[in-house]
Design an enzyme around this catalytic site. Structure first.
Site, PDB file in Angstrom:
ATOM      1  CG  ASP A   9      29.478  37.013  38.325  1.00 48.99           C
ATOM      2  OD1 ASP A   9      28.922  37.304  39.400  1.00 48.99           O
ATOM      3  OD2 ASP A   9      29.737  37.856  37.450  1.00 48.99           O
ATOM      4  CE  LYS A 108      28.722  40.541  39.235  1.00 49.59           C
ATOM      5  NZ  LYS A 108      28.894  40.478  37.772  1.00 49.59           N
ATOM      6  CB  CYS A 150      33.217  39.399  37.855  1.00 47.48           C
ATOM      7  SG  CYS A 150      32.268  40.115  36.491  1.00 47.48           S
TER       8      CYS A 150
END
Ligand SMILES: [Zn+2]
Length: 200
Positions: A9, A108, A150
């Site tokens: 990310d 995602k 994450c």
């Protein structure tokens, strides 16, 4: 041994100036680029994930849009301001992150919260686990954003998937220093090696 890198990310919305900007995020983007340039043969495959949310709904309660202090304000633990909406600049990779080394893109969070890269779908429609098995990956190194969400979830899932896992602690950035430190403690307890990128 087949070794993979997970770049978690590293997106505009998670770096300085973004909707959910994390301090040190831009430096992580530049640091990963430098690291990969210095070690072009260290990884057999490189995965890069992106949070990739719907723009027309709250993504399963993941977005909270109320003003600070209101009951529907984000709590920055389980609910968040609007971020990484599919197709927006905020959802793009940070410009300092090199994409030339990335083998597989993973998206995602389409319509739901998704902290782990294992919850995503690869650009050619496979699950992450299918890809790891296909490449025969047995060791995973994890870098990116955010340490306490994450990165944590992705590294724990990699352990659960039976891989040897390292988190490179000079190439991560967290939302909160306390929960980031706790995340690293939790990862170490799960058997993850926490090392700098110069050590491995
Ligand atoms: Zn999200």
């Amino acid at each position: 041994m087949t070794r993979a890198l997970f770049i978690i990310d590293v997106q505009n919305d998670f770096t300085e100036g973004g909707a959910l900007g994390v301090e040190g995020g831009a430096a992580v983007a530049a640091g990963i680029t430098r690291y990969l340039a210095q070690h072009p043969d260290r990884y057999d495959t490189v995965f890069a994930s992106r949070d990739w949310h719907d723009g027309d709904n709250d993504n399963g309660g993941h977005f909270a849009t109320g003003p600070l202090g209101a009951p529907n304000a984000p709590d920055f633990v389980t609910t968040w301001p609007v971020h990484c909406v599919a197709g927006t600049t905020g959802a793009e990779y940070h410009p300092a992150l090199t994409l030339s080394a990335v083998t597989v893109g993973v998206r995602k969070g389409q319509g739901r919260p998704a902290y782990s890269i294992f919850e995503g779908v690869t650009d050619d429609g496979e699950s992450l686990l299918q890809k790891l098995d296909g490449f025969g990956v047995d060791e995973v190194h994890v870098v990116g954003i955010a340490t306490d969400y994450c990165v944590l979830a992705s590294a724990l899932d990699a352990v659960a998937a039976g891989r040897t896992v390292r988190v490179l602690n000079d190439l991560i950035a967290g939302v909160d220093p306390v929960s980031s430190a706790l995340a690293l403690t939790r990862l170490a307890a799960a058997g993850v090696r926490i090392e700098s990128s110069a050590q491995n």
